[in-house]
Design an enzyme around this catalytic site. Structure first.
Site, PDB file in Angstrom:
ATOM      1  N   HIS A  64      -0.811  -1.472  -4.348  1.00  0.00           N
ATOM      2  CA  HIS A  64      -2.134  -1.236  -3.774  1.00  0.00           C
ATOM      3  C   HIS A  64      -2.336   0.265  -3.588  1.00  0.00           C
ATOM      4  O   HIS A  64      -1.584   0.917  -2.873  1.00  0.00           O
ATOM      5  CB  HIS A  64      -2.218  -1.965  -2.428  1.00  0.00           C
ATOM      6  CG  HIS A  64      -3.568  -1.950  -1.791  1.00  0.00           C
ATOM      7  ND1 HIS A  64      -4.590  -2.803  -2.172  1.00  0.00           N
ATOM      8  CD2 HIS A  64      -4.076  -1.182  -0.798  1.00  0.00           C
ATOM      9  CE1 HIS A  64      -5.660  -2.558  -1.430  1.00  0.00           C
ATOM     10  NE2 HIS A  64      -5.374  -1.587  -0.590  1.00  0.00           N
ATOM     11  N   MET A  75     -10.998  -6.545   5.143  1.00  0.00           N
ATOM     12  CA  MET A  75     -10.314  -5.501   5.914  1.00  0.00           C
ATOM     13  C   MET A  75     -10.016  -6.028   7.319  1.00  0.00           C
ATOM     14  O   MET A  75     -10.927  -6.497   8.013  1.00  0.00           O
ATOM     15  CB  MET A  75     -11.187  -4.245   6.033  1.00  0.00           C
ATOM     16  CG  MET A  75     -11.444  -3.504   4.744  1.00  0.00           C
ATOM     17  SD  MET A  75      -9.967  -2.982   3.855  1.00  0.00           S
ATOM     18  CE  MET A  75      -9.105  -1.982   5.084  1.00  0.00           C
ATOM     19  N   ASP A 123      -4.720   3.150  -2.371  1.00  0.00           N
ATOM     20  CA  ASP A 123      -5.854   3.418  -1.482  1.00  0.00           C
ATOM     21  C   ASP A 123      -6.438   4.796  -1.745  1.00  0.00           C
ATOM     22  O   ASP A 123      -5.845   5.821  -1.382  1.00  0.00           O
ATOM     23  CB  ASP A 123      -5.387   3.354  -0.023  1.00  0.00           C
ATOM     24  CG  ASP A 123      -5.150   1.930   0.443  1.00  0.00           C
ATOM     25  OD1 ASP A 123      -6.066   1.111   0.322  1.00  0.00           O
ATOM     26  OD2 ASP A 123      -4.044   1.657   0.951  1.00  0.00           O
ATOM     27  N   HIS A 174      -7.955   0.348  -4.556  1.00  0.00           N
ATOM     28  CA  HIS A 174      -8.926   0.113  -3.487  1.00  0.00           C
ATOM     29  C   HIS A 174      -9.707   1.402  -3.268  1.00  0.00           C
ATOM     30  O   HIS A 174      -9.190   2.352  -2.688  1.00  0.00           O
ATOM     31  CB  HIS A 174      -8.150  -0.305  -2.219  1.00  0.00           C
ATOM     32  CG  HIS A 174      -8.999  -0.555  -1.027  1.00  0.00           C
ATOM     33  ND1 HIS A 174      -8.471  -0.730   0.234  1.00  0.00           N
ATOM     34  CD2 HIS A 174     -10.350  -0.657  -0.873  1.00  0.00           C
ATOM     35  CE1 HIS A 174      -9.445  -0.934   1.097  1.00  0.00           C
ATOM     36  NE2 HIS A 174     -10.598  -0.890   0.453  1.00  0.00           N
ATOM     37  N   SER A 223       0.850  -1.199   0.000  1.00  0.00           N
ATOM     38  CA  SER A 223       0.000   0.000   0.000  1.00  0.00           C
ATOM     39  C   SER A 223       0.881   1.244   0.000  1.00  0.00           C
ATOM     40  O   SER A 223       1.624   1.494   0.960  1.00  0.00           O
ATOM     41  CB  SER A 223      -0.885   0.014   1.243  1.00  0.00           C
ATOM     42  OG  SER A 223      -1.424   1.321   1.410  1.00  0.00           O
ATOM     43  N   MET A 259     -12.128   3.515  -1.455  1.00  0.00           N
ATOM     44  CA  MET A 259     -12.907   3.738  -0.223  1.00  0.00           C
ATOM     45  C   MET A 259     -13.658   5.039  -0.425  1.00  0.00           C
ATOM     46  O   MET A 259     -13.388   6.058   0.229  1.00  0.00           O
ATOM     47  CB  MET A 259     -11.960   3.788   0.978  1.00  0.00           C
ATOM     48  CG  MET A 259     -11.417   2.413   1.359  1.00  0.00           C
ATOM     49  SD  MET A 259      -9.943   2.507   2.377  1.00  0.00           S
ATOM     50  CE  MET A 259      -8.713   2.662   1.107  1.00  0.00           C
ATOM     51  N   MET A 280      -9.289   7.468  -0.921  1.00  0.00           N
ATOM     52  CA  MET A 280     -10.242   7.810   0.154  1.00  0.00           C
ATOM     53  C   MET A 280     -10.844   9.172  -0.100  1.00  0.00           C
ATOM     54  O   MET A 280     -10.139  10.112  -0.486  1.00  0.00           O
ATOM     55  CB  MET A 280      -9.520   7.844   1.503  1.00  0.00           C
ATOM     56  CG  MET A 280      -8.781   6.565   1.827  1.00  0.00           C
ATOM     57  SD  MET A 280      -7.855   6.748   3.345  1.00  0.00           S
ATOM     58  CE  MET A 280      -7.062   5.151   3.451  1.00  0.00           C
ATOM     59  N   ASP A 333      -6.137  -6.845   4.163  1.00  0.00           N
ATOM     60  CA  ASP A 333      -5.596  -5.484   4.182  1.00  0.00           C
ATOM     61  C   ASP A 333      -5.755  -4.840   5.558  1.00  0.00           C
ATOM     62  O   ASP A 333      -6.872  -4.672   6.040  1.00  0.00           O
ATOM     63  CB  ASP A 333      -6.392  -4.671   3.132  1.00  0.00           C
ATOM     64  CG  ASP A 333      -5.931  -3.230   2.984  1.00  0.00           C
ATOM     65  OD1 ASP A 333      -4.940  -2.843   3.622  1.00  0.00           O
ATOM     66  OD2 ASP A 333      -6.580  -2.493   2.218  1.00  0.00           O
TER      67      ASP A 333
HETATM   68  C1  DX5 Z   1      -6.601   1.235   5.154  1.00  0.00           C
HETATM   69  C2  DX5 Z   1      -5.981   0.896   3.820  1.00  0.00           C
HETATM   70  C3  DX5 Z   1      -4.802  -0.016   3.903  1.00  0.00           C
HETATM   71  C4  DX5 Z   1      -3.651   0.495   4.700  1.00  0.00           C
HETATM   72  C5  DX5 Z   1      -2.615  -0.571   4.877  1.00  0.00           C
HETATM   73  O1  DX5 Z   1      -7.803   1.866   4.958  1.00  0.00           O
HETATM   74  O2  DX5 Z   1      -6.939   0.267   2.998  1.00  0.00           O
HETATM   75  O3  DX5 Z   1      -4.374  -0.414   2.597  1.00  0.00           O
HETATM   76  O4  DX5 Z   1      -3.075   1.632   4.157  1.00  0.00           O
HETATM   77  O5  DX5 Z   1      -1.553  -0.043   5.592  1.00  0.00           O
HETATM   78  P1  DX5 Z   1      -0.871  -0.802   6.822  1.00  0.00           P
HETATM   79  O6  DX5 Z   1      -0.261  -2.043   6.259  1.00  0.00           O
HETATM   80  O7  DX5 Z   1       0.101   0.182   7.310  1.00  0.00           O
HETATM   81  O8  DX5 Z   1      -1.971  -1.139   7.810  1.00  0.00           O
HETATM   82 ZN    ZN Z   2      -6.382  -0.750   1.067  1.00  0.00          ZN
END
Ligand code: DX5
Ligand code: ZN
Length: 235
Positions: free
Chosen positions: A43, A147, A45, A76, A18, A78, A47, A185
């Site tokens: 990955h 998750m 993320d 991903h 990520s 969100m 948001m 994740d």
């Molecule tokens: C959380 C994300 C994850 C996160 C993972 O909402 O979807 O991908 O960044 O990071 P670590 O491995 O640091 O928990």
């Molecule tokens: Zn993620």
């Protein structure tokens, strides 16, 4: 060249770092480094500050990364309206798009839209959402994402109470003989990768434990790949 998650077998551990844990000033270079370190994908993320209480990055960052990196982009989302935004993320360079069942758009329409745009589709669920809610969609998905933290932030602690959910997906996928990866994740690293893999996960997302590994990214990626023997005995 677009990359396809279907080329990978469910019997292999795949590492998806990520980039939330990367140094954003050095993002392009760190993405290159982590792929060279052996990661099968990246990955990403996304948001929106609405579906989760944090804002990360979006289309322009992915577009820029795509110009320099031909790894499989595991996006991903969100975000609240994945159906509306899917075409933009595909254009930016996504290869695989995962959205949340808790988002406001119709799941079947969203999966169909992702496929119609030439990407593979995944669905994810918050820790409080039961696995069974995703079961009706499994035969249309190339991946489910479990998750193991509340979505929204990197660097949180792994929630071991999600392990039975991983096992429930594995059981259902095997029972129906589906070709669907199980990705996990949140808070994954040396301490718990064996557990998630023993329960049936084969795609491992890790931010902090890879990008901030004290011995470097290659060591962080290797720890995760080293769980392969646990997957061999789980399958
Ligand atoms: C959380 C994300 C994850 C996160 C993972 O909402 O979807 O991908 O960044 O990071 P670590 O491995 O640091 O928990
Ligand atoms: Zn993620």
């Amino acid at each position: 060249m677009p990359q396809d998650i279907r080329k990978f077998s469910r019997s292999n551990i795949l590492v998806s770092p990520s980039i939330l844990a990367a140094d954003f000033c050095e993002l392009g270079r760190e993405c290159d480094e982590v792929v060279k370190a052996g990661a099968e994908m990246l990955h990403l993320d996304v948001m929106d500050g609405k579906m989760v209480p944090n804002i990360s990055f979006g289309v322009p960052v992915i577009t820029s990364l795509r110009k320099k990196n031909d790894a499989l982009f595991d996006v991903h989302l969100m975000i609240d309206r994945p159906l509306f935004y899917t075409p933009a993320f595909v254009k930016a360079g996504a290869d695989h798009i995962t959205f949340h069942i808790e988002s406001s758009d119709d799941p079947v329409k969203t999966i169909e839209c992702i496929h119609a745009h030439g990407c593979t589709a995944g669905m994810s669920l918050r820790p409080g959402t039961p696995a069974e809610e995703l079961f009706p969609y499994l035969d249309q998905l190339e991946m489910v994402l479990v998750m193991t933290v509340e979505p929204g932030f990197g660097g949180q602690s792994f929630m071991a109470d999600q392990l039975p959910k991983i096992a429930a997906f594995r059981k259902e996928i095997v029972r129906r003989n589906l070709n669907c990866h199980i990705e996990v994740d949140g808070g994954i690293g040396a301490k718990n990768v064996d557990l998630v893999v023993a329960n049936g996960a084969n795609v491992i997302v890790a931010g902090t434990s890879v990008f901030r590994h004290p011995e470097g990214m290659a060591a962080g990626v290797k720890v995760l790949h080293d769980a392969q023997d646990k997957l061999d005995s789980a399958l």
